[in-house]
Enzyme design. Sequence first.
Site, mmCIF file in Angstrom:
data_model
loop_
_atom_site.group_PDB
_atom_site.id
_atom_site.type_symbol
_atom_site.label_atom_id
_atom_site.label_comp_id
_atom_site.label_asym_id
_atom_site.label_seq_id
_atom_site.Cartn_x
_atom_site.Cartn_y
_atom_site.Cartn_z
ATOM 1 N N ASN A 1 36.031 28.287 65.280
ATOM 2 C CA ASN A 1 37.217 27.668 66.244
ATOM 3 C C ASN A 1 38.432 26.921 65.714
ATOM 4 O O ASN A 1 38.693 26.225 64.461
ATOM 5 C CB ASN A 1 36.518 27.003 66.236
ATOM 6 C CG ASN A 1 36.613 26.462 67.676
ATOM 7 O OD1 ASN A 1 37.814 26.970 68.026
ATOM 8 N ND2 ASN A 1 36.227 24.667 68.063
ATOM 9 N N LYS B 1 40.921 26.450 67.354
ATOM 10 C CA LYS B 1 41.481 25.180 67.941
ATOM 11 C C LYS B 1 43.316 25.192 68.333
ATOM 12 O O LYS B 1 43.536 26.849 68.384
ATOM 13 C CB LYS B 1 41.616 23.559 67.341
ATOM 14 C CG LYS B 1 39.831 23.801 67.026
ATOM 15 C CD LYS B 1 39.638 22.363 66.350
ATOM 16 C CE LYS B 1 37.657 22.283 66.292
ATOM 17 N NZ LYS B 1 37.039 21.452 65.981
ATOM 18 N N HIS C 1 32.656 22.484 74.414
ATOM 19 C CA HIS C 1 33.371 22.329 73.346
ATOM 20 C C HIS C 1 33.530 20.574 73.495
ATOM 21 O O HIS C 1 34.274 20.049 74.667
ATOM 22 C CB HIS C 1 34.825 22.267 72.579
ATOM 23 C CG HIS C 1 35.007 22.090 71.725
ATOM 24 N ND1 HIS C 1 35.294 20.922 71.105
ATOM 25 C CD2 HIS C 1 34.949 22.927 70.244
ATOM 26 C CE1 HIS C 1 35.322 20.887 69.567
ATOM 27 N NE2 HIS C 1 34.918 21.747 68.936
ATOM 28 N N GLU D 1 35.730 17.893 72.244
ATOM 29 C CA GLU D 1 37.490 18.142 73.066
ATOM 30 C C GLU D 1 37.666 18.332 74.198
ATOM 31 O O GLU D 1 38.073 17.819 75.317
ATOM 32 C CB GLU D 1 38.083 19.238 71.760
ATOM 33 C CG GLU D 1 38.179 18.362 70.308
ATOM 34 C CD GLU D 1 38.301 19.109 69.382
ATOM 35 O OE1 GLU D 1 38.909 20.768 69.116
ATOM 36 O OE2 GLU D 1 37.758 18.890 67.705
ATOM 37 N N GLU E 1 27.014 20.569 67.844
ATOM 38 C CA GLU E 1 28.496 19.979 67.342
ATOM 39 C C GLU E 1 27.440 18.744 67.924
ATOM 40 O O GLU E 1 28.333 17.686 68.316
ATOM 41 C CB GLU E 1 29.197 20.518 68.066
ATOM 42 C CG GLU E 1 29.710 22.305 67.529
ATOM 43 C CD GLU E 1 31.875 21.635 67.184
ATOM 44 O OE1 GLU E 1 31.506 22.972 66.297
ATOM 45 O OE2 GLU E 1 32.196 21.486 67.969
ATOM 46 N N GLY F 1 35.758 17.179 62.418
ATOM 47 C CA GLY F 1 36.890 16.895 61.560
ATOM 48 C C GLY F 1 37.318 15.190 60.760
ATOM 49 O O GLY F 1 37.981 14.808 60.915
ATOM 50 N N SER G 1 32.855 19.384 59.631
ATOM 51 C CA SER G 1 32.412 19.308 58.875
ATOM 52 C C SER G 1 31.756 20.311 58.188
ATOM 53 O O SER G 1 31.521 20.248 56.911
ATOM 54 C CB SER G 1 32.295 17.906 58.490
ATOM 55 O OG SER G 1 33.182 16.971 59.506
HETATM 56 P P1 13P Z 1 35.398 20.418 62.005
HETATM 57 O O1 13P Z 1 35.020 22.062 60.889
HETATM 58 O O2 13P Z 1 36.994 20.802 61.595
HETATM 59 O O3 13P Z 1 34.131 19.356 62.145
HETATM 60 O O4 13P Z 1 35.174 21.818 63.697
HETATM 61 C C1 13P Z 1 34.015 21.504 64.144
HETATM 62 C C2 13P Z 1 33.480 21.998 65.743
HETATM 63 O O5 13P Z 1 34.983 21.208 66.542
HETATM 64 C C3 13P Z 1 33.757 23.490 65.396
HETATM 65 O O6 13P Z 1 33.927 24.230 66.669
#
Ligand code: 13P
Length: 255
Positions: free
Chosen positions: A9, A11, A96, A98, A168, A174, A214
């Site tokens: 992903n 982003k 997601h 976010e 997640e 992150g 992560s």
């Molecule tokens: P990270 O791997 O940067 O923690 O992000 C995870 C994520 O949100 C994947 O969709």
Amino acid sequence: MRKKIIAANWKMNLTIGEAEAFLDTFLLEIGEESGADIVIAPAFTALSKVAERLSKSSTIKLAAQNMSFEKSGAFTGEVSAAMLRDLYVRYVILGHSERRTLFGETDEIVNKKVRAAHEASLKPILCVGETLAERDADRVEEVLETQLRGSLAGMNSKEIAETVIAYEPVWAIGTGRVASPEQAQAAHAFIRKTIALIADPSVAEKIRIQYGGSVKPDNAKTLMSQPDIDGALVGGASLDPRAFTEIVKAAASCE
Ligand code: 13P
């Protein structure tokens, strides 16, 4: 036996040129690896170029990071399932955290999107997960069950079996703070048990559940060796073609 599925992903990262540079390295590094399904989710703007570059690869599939539940019309700034199909997109990340927290997506909206994706033969990667406050309040199972029931409402067993679930935990995204293999396994086992109730035990046995939050080359194998962890949804580490290759290889090497 469920085949592992690793998704990148990206982003809101990587311009077209940067996506091409990623692929220059990644395609060389990954070679013919087919021990795990590989999915890449670029930003909308890079989808077309990445689709072109992946057209010769039978193992790497393309995903979008979001889509509209509407088919077409006056929805400024939105992208439809048919538009994604045009670009040979096979998967779409939906719900997601976010999108849920920054853009106000509710389970009801996510459900409309998941259903629209299936209608267009796109496979949803449906994200669920609790916040730190919810974990501290011992509400993990309640939150996951509400998100799963809400997001999968009205879908038949075949559609649910073809959905990929991504667990997640919001506190691990992150932050560098990864869930322990035991914490992740417990959540995944609960998700599978809930799918057995929503659909049936054979769907629960088939459905693939990714862990996200992560994931890095050094923790990928331990996480994916857990019995109910069928892959990873990778954010930060998926921007580095060598790190992402190592994660795919870790998945392929799991029994
Ligand atoms: P990270 O791997 O940067 O923690 O992000 C995870 C994520 O949100 C994947 O969709």
